[in-house]
Design a protein around this motif. Structure first.
Motif, PDB file in Angstrom:
ATOM      1  N   PHE B  63     -25.542 -21.549  14.000  1.00 18.32           N
ATOM      2  CA  PHE B  63     -24.265 -21.129  13.433  1.00 18.32           C
ATOM      3  C   PHE B  63     -23.206 -20.872  14.514  1.00 18.32           C
ATOM      4  CE2 PHE B  63     -24.977 -20.538   8.843  1.00 18.32           C
ATOM      5  CZ  PHE B  63     -26.340 -20.773   8.797  1.00 18.32           C
ATOM      6  N   TYR B  64     -23.584 -20.968  15.779  1.00 24.78           N
ATOM      7  CA  TYR B  64     -22.568 -20.912  16.824  1.00 24.78           C
ATOM      8  C   TYR B  64     -21.781 -22.221  16.800  1.00 24.78           C
ATOM      9  CZ  TYR B  64     -24.642 -16.824  19.131  1.00 24.78           C
ATOM     10  OH  TYR B  64     -25.098 -15.575  19.424  1.00 24.78           O
ATOM     11  N   ALA B  65     -20.462 -22.106  16.954  1.00 25.08           N
ATOM     12  CA  ALA B  65     -19.620 -23.301  16.889  1.00 25.08           C
ATOM     13  C   ALA B  65     -19.561 -24.029  18.221  1.00 25.08           C
ATOM     14  CB  ALA B  65     -18.211 -22.925  16.454  1.00 25.08           C
ATOM     15  N   ASP B  66     -19.937 -23.364  19.311  1.00 23.55           N
ATOM     16  CA  ASP B  66     -19.806 -24.005  20.617  1.00 23.55           C
ATOM     17  C   ASP B  66     -20.881 -23.487  21.588  1.00 23.55           C
ATOM     18  OD1 ASP B  66     -17.045 -21.911  21.853  1.00 23.55           O
ATOM     19  OD2 ASP B  66     -19.012 -21.433  21.069  1.00 23.55           O
ATOM     20  N   GLN B  67     -20.897 -24.102  22.769  1.00 24.97           N
ATOM     21  CA  GLN B  67     -21.938 -23.774  23.758  1.00 24.97           C
ATOM     22  C   GLN B  67     -21.752 -22.379  24.340  1.00 24.97           C
ATOM     23  OE1 GLN B  67     -24.391 -25.848  24.516  1.00 24.97           O
ATOM     24  NE2 GLN B  67     -23.718 -27.931  24.139  1.00 24.97           N
ATOM     25  N   ARG B  68     -20.514 -21.890  24.319  1.00 22.54           N
ATOM     26  CA  ARG B  68     -20.262 -20.571  24.918  1.00 22.54           C
ATOM     27  C   ARG B  68     -20.700 -19.433  23.991  1.00 22.54           C
ATOM     28  NH1 ARG B  68     -15.281 -22.844  26.253  1.00 22.54           N
ATOM     29  NH2 ARG B  68     -14.307 -21.600  24.614  1.00 22.54           N
ATOM     30  N   HIS B  69     -21.044 -19.782  22.762  1.00 26.78           N
ATOM     31  CA  HIS B  69     -21.537 -18.787  21.786  1.00 26.78           C
ATOM     32  C   HIS B  69     -20.503 -17.698  21.535  1.00 26.78           C
ATOM     33  CE1 HIS B  69     -26.102 -19.774  22.288  1.00 26.78           C
ATOM     34  NE2 HIS B  69     -25.365 -20.828  22.027  1.00 26.78           N
ATOM     35  N   ASP B  70     -19.239 -18.098  21.486  1.00 25.12           N
ATOM     36  CA  ASP B  70     -18.242 -17.089  21.177  1.00 25.12           C
ATOM     37  C   ASP B  70     -17.414 -17.443  19.940  1.00 25.12           C
ATOM     38  OD1 ASP B  70     -15.912 -18.060  23.854  1.00 25.12           O
ATOM     39  OD2 ASP B  70     -16.781 -19.152  22.183  1.00 25.12           O
ATOM     40  N   LYS B  71     -17.838 -18.490  19.235  1.00 22.95           N
ATOM     41  CA  LYS B  71     -17.120 -18.891  18.016  1.00 22.95           C
ATOM     42  C   LYS B  71     -18.114 -19.220  16.908  1.00 22.95           C
ATOM     43  CE  LYS B  71     -13.031 -21.088  20.091  1.00 22.95           C
ATOM     44  NZ  LYS B  71     -12.229 -19.866  20.050  1.00 22.95           N
ATOM     45  N   TYR B  72     -17.626 -19.130  15.678  1.00 21.23           N
ATOM     46  CA  TYR B  72     -18.402 -19.602  14.534  1.00 21.23           C
ATOM     47  C   TYR B  72     -17.449 -20.342  13.604  1.00 21.23           C
ATOM     48  CZ  TYR B  72     -16.404 -15.807  11.713  1.00 21.23           C
ATOM     49  OH  TYR B  72     -15.536 -14.973  11.053  1.00 21.23           O
ATOM     50  N   ILE B  73     -18.033 -21.021  12.625  1.00 22.35           N
ATOM     51  CA  ILE B  73     -17.225 -21.826  11.695  1.00 22.35           C
ATOM     52  C   ILE B  73     -17.430 -21.276  10.289  1.00 22.35           C
ATOM     53  CG2 ILE B  73     -16.651 -24.170  10.965  1.00 22.35           C
ATOM     54  CD1 ILE B  73     -18.603 -25.095  13.220  1.00 22.35           C
ATOM     55  N   ARG B  74     -16.359 -21.265   9.530  1.00 23.07           N
ATOM     56  CA  ARG B  74     -16.481 -20.791   8.154  1.00 23.07           C
ATOM     57  C   ARG B  74     -15.672 -21.669   7.217  1.00 23.07           C
ATOM     58  NH1 ARG B  74     -12.826 -15.195   8.578  1.00 23.07           N
ATOM     59  NH2 ARG B  74     -10.804 -16.246   8.711  1.00 23.07           N
ATOM     60  N   ALA B  75     -16.112 -21.651   5.962  1.00 23.84           N
ATOM     61  CA  ALA B  75     -15.345 -22.276   4.892  1.00 23.84           C
ATOM     62  C   ALA B  75     -14.668 -21.142   4.133  1.00 23.84           C
ATOM     63  CB  ALA B  75     -16.267 -23.061   3.949  1.00 23.84           C
ATOM     64  N   MET B  76     -13.337 -21.196   4.054  1.00 24.57           N
ATOM     65  CA  MET B  76     -12.598 -20.158   3.332  1.00 24.57           C
ATOM     66  C   MET B  76     -12.287 -20.646   1.918  1.00 24.57           C
ATOM     67  SD  MET B  76     -12.303 -17.489   5.154  1.00 24.57           S
ATOM     68  CE  MET B  76     -10.911 -16.536   4.551  1.00 24.57           C
ATOM     69  N   VAL B 151     -16.544 -27.636  -2.228  1.00 24.43           N
ATOM     70  CA  VAL B 151     -16.110 -28.383  -1.036  1.00 24.43           C
ATOM     71  C   VAL B 151     -14.621 -28.703  -1.147  1.00 24.43           C
ATOM     72  CG1 VAL B 151     -16.292 -30.607   0.164  1.00 24.43           C
ATOM     73  CG2 VAL B 151     -18.357 -29.370  -0.451  1.00 24.43           C
ATOM     74  N   ASP B 152     -14.201 -29.119  -2.344  1.00 25.97           N
ATOM     75  CA  ASP B 152     -12.797 -29.508  -2.552  1.00 25.97           C
ATOM     76  C   ASP B 152     -11.832 -28.363  -2.289  1.00 25.97           C
ATOM     77  OD1 ASP B 152     -13.183 -31.812  -5.381  1.00 25.97           O
ATOM     78  OD2 ASP B 152     -13.423 -32.071  -3.222  1.00 25.97           O
ATOM     79  N   ILE B 153     -12.215 -27.133  -2.638  1.00 30.47           N
ATOM     80  CA  ILE B 153     -11.270 -26.019  -2.501  1.00 30.47           C
ATOM     81  C   ILE B 153     -11.473 -25.235  -1.201  1.00 30.47           C
ATOM     82  CG2 ILE B 153     -11.008 -25.784  -5.007  1.00 30.47           C
ATOM     83  CD1 ILE B 153     -12.740 -23.233  -4.835  1.00 30.47           C
ATOM     84  N   SER B 154     -12.358 -25.712  -0.329  1.00 28.51           N
ATOM     85  CA  SER B 154     -12.640 -25.001   0.927  1.00 28.51           C
ATOM     86  C   SER B 154     -11.702 -25.439   2.031  1.00 28.51           C
ATOM     87  CB  SER B 154     -14.065 -25.305   1.400  1.00 28.51           C
ATOM     88  OG  SER B 154     -15.009 -24.760   0.541  1.00 28.51           O
ATOM     89  N   THR B 155     -11.435 -24.493   2.917  1.00 27.90           N
ATOM     90  CA  THR B 155     -10.695 -24.787   4.146  1.00 27.90           C
ATOM     91  C   THR B 155     -11.593 -24.446   5.319  1.00 27.90           C
ATOM     92  OG1 THR B 155      -8.638 -24.157   3.057  1.00 27.90           O
ATOM     93  CG2 THR B 155      -8.587 -24.311   5.449  1.00 27.90           C
ATOM     94  N   LEU B 156     -11.721 -25.388   6.230  1.00 31.34           N
ATOM     95  CA  LEU B 156     -12.597 -25.190   7.393  1.00 31.34           C
ATOM     96  C   LEU B 156     -11.856 -24.437   8.493  1.00 31.34           C
ATOM     97  CD1 LEU B 156     -15.404 -26.059   8.490  1.00 31.34           C
ATOM     98  CD2 LEU B 156     -14.334 -28.136   9.330  1.00 31.34           C
ATOM     99  N   GLU B 157     -12.500 -23.395   9.039  1.00 32.87           N
ATOM    100  CA  GLU B 157     -11.853 -22.625  10.102  1.00 32.87           C
ATOM    101  C   GLU B 157     -12.847 -22.319  11.214  1.00 32.87           C
ATOM    102  OE1 GLU B 157      -8.682 -20.062   7.372  1.00 32.87           O
ATOM    103  OE2 GLU B 157     -10.278 -19.027   8.452  1.00 32.87           O
ATOM    104  N   SER B 158     -12.352 -22.325  12.432  1.00 32.10           N
ATOM    105  CA  SER B 158     -13.151 -21.887  13.579  1.00 32.10           C
ATOM    106  C   SER B 158     -12.654 -20.507  13.980  1.00 32.10           C
ATOM    107  CB  SER B 158     -12.980 -22.882  14.729  1.00 32.10           C
ATOM    108  OG  SER B 158     -13.621 -22.401  15.879  1.00 32.10           O
ATOM    109  N   CYS B 159     -13.597 -19.569  14.189  1.00 29.12           N
ATOM    110  CA  CYS B 159     -13.181 -18.179  14.441  1.00 29.12           C
ATOM    111  C   CYS B 159     -13.888 -17.623  15.667  1.00 29.12           C
ATOM    112  CB  CYS B 159     -13.567 -17.292  13.246  1.00 29.12           C
ATOM    113  SG  CYS B 159     -12.914 -17.865  11.691  1.00 29.12           S
ATOM    114  N   ASN B 160     -13.261 -16.660  16.296  1.00 27.67           N
ATOM    115  CA  ASN B 160     -13.900 -15.968  17.419  1.00 27.67           C
ATOM    116  C   ASN B 160     -14.876 -14.927  16.918  1.00 27.67           C
ATOM    117  OD1 ASN B 160     -12.385 -17.322  19.385  1.00 27.67           O
ATOM    118  ND2 ASN B 160     -10.681 -15.906  19.109  1.00 27.67           N
ATOM    119  N   LEU B 161     -15.987 -14.789  17.630  1.00 26.79           N
ATOM    120  CA  LEU B 161     -16.945 -13.747  17.274  1.00 26.79           C
ATOM    121  C   LEU B 161     -16.501 -12.408  17.846  1.00 26.79           C
ATOM    122  CD1 LEU B 161     -20.364 -15.550  17.674  1.00 26.79           C
ATOM    123  CD2 LEU B 161     -19.584 -14.321  15.656  1.00 26.79           C
TER     124      LEU B 161
END
Lengths: 154, 161
Positions: B63-76, B151-161
């Motif tokens: 569930f980490y969005a990147d190698q630095r392990h400081d972001k995650y991704i969510r569907a809003m 899926v149709d009503i979701s917005t993809l976001e990348s967030c800081n942990l």
């Protein structure tokens, strides 16, 4: 080394595979067909990408998505590989592949509102195009029927 | 009694990297597990949201969005849009409601997206009897449609942990 049974944790070398093939009686025609097919699978981009994705999904461990999520079942992996084996590169241009938490695999169209779910013995799908809906669940799996459904939707 | 979630509120489905492809959310992000009756989401409006999500993501590396392990991704997803979903079958609008309710026994920001037929929670393997058509419908088909709609009503976001 004999390439039999579950080799999920084993990465055979070129030598291993060739020795295995030479240990079983294979006609010249079958060897040629196998060779051609393997070249196709690694050089045609959508097909190669699909195979790589399936290999990646086969490595998922128990609880990969938390809450008791299951690794992809071996039967499901075999099923998708059987579909890959009879498909062409263009069959996979349309589709994104991903794991599902119930040990199954999901496909989703890049261009239509369409999704498929592949299990060990059955599959299901949902499509919405121009306001019209098409859906089915518990469809008995065969590679031919699954591929035909993919092609119809695409 | 749990508080009602406002239609104006947004909820977040925390995403595994495996559920993103070509910058899109895959429908498997909204699968019900076997015997599960709701899809888990979190409420950014609740003060404990950030710590709840951090606790989950740090224990699930996928569930980490990147190698630095400081972001995650969510569907809003907007709660009002979820509740407005209507499921049709053979030209008939089924009495299937998609509802969002708090489930704060796990973490304070936790909530669930439920799919219900005649006020009963639907889960995988169920069969719905449609009286007006005198026919049975597999809940699995309904849940696939719900996934597609989510899926149709979701917005993809990348967030800081």
């Amino acid at each position: 080394m004999a390439l039999t049974g579950n080799i999920a944790n084993y990465s055979p070398t070129y030598y291993d595979v060739m020795m295995y093939l030479h240990s079983i009686p294979i006609s010249k025609e079958v060897k040629e067909n196998v060779g051609r097919r393997l070249v196709k699978e690694v050089t045609e981009p959508a097909l190669a990408k699909a195979y790589a994705k399936i290999d990646e999904l086969s490595q998922l461990k128990e609880n990969w998505a938390g809450d008791g999520s299951l690794p992809i079942s071996q039967n499901v992996l075999n099923n998708i590989k059987r579909v890959l084996l009879i498909s062409d590169d263009k069959d996979w241009n349309e589709w994104m592949i991903g794991p599902d938490v119930n040990a199954t695999i999901g496909l989703q169209s890049k261009t239509h509102r369409a999704l498929m779910s592949l299990g060990a013995k059955e599959f299901s799908y949902f499509v919405r195009i121009d306001g019209e809906k098409m859906a089915a669940s518990h469809v008995d799996f065969s590679p031919e029927v699954f591929l035909e459904t993919m092609r119809k939707i695409a | 009694m749990s508080a009602v979630i406002s239609n104006n509120e947004d909820v977040a489905r925390i995403l595994s990297n495996q559920w993103i492809s070509n910058g899109e959310i895959l429908h498997m992000a909204f699968t019900l597990r076997d015997k599960e009756t709701y899809i888990s989401v979190n409420r950014p409006a609740i003060p404990s949201y950030n710590s709840d999500v951090k606790g989950f993501v740090t224990s699930h590396p996928d569930f980490y969005a990147d190698q630095r392990h400081d972001k995650y991704i969510r569907a809003m997803l907007n709660v009002g849009e979820i509740r407005a979903m209507r499921i049709d079958y053979a030209g008939i609008t089924l009495n299937v409601n998609v509802e969002v309710e708090p489930r704060d026994i796990f973490t304070k920001s936790h909530a669930g997206i439920f799919t219900r037929h005649q006020n009963k929670n639907i889960k995988n393997g169920d069969t719905l009897y449609i009286k007006s058509l005198d026919t049975d419908v597999s809940a699995d088909e309904i849940l696939l449609e719900v996934r597609s709609n989510l899926v149709d009503i979701s917005t993809l976001e990348s967030c800081n942990l």
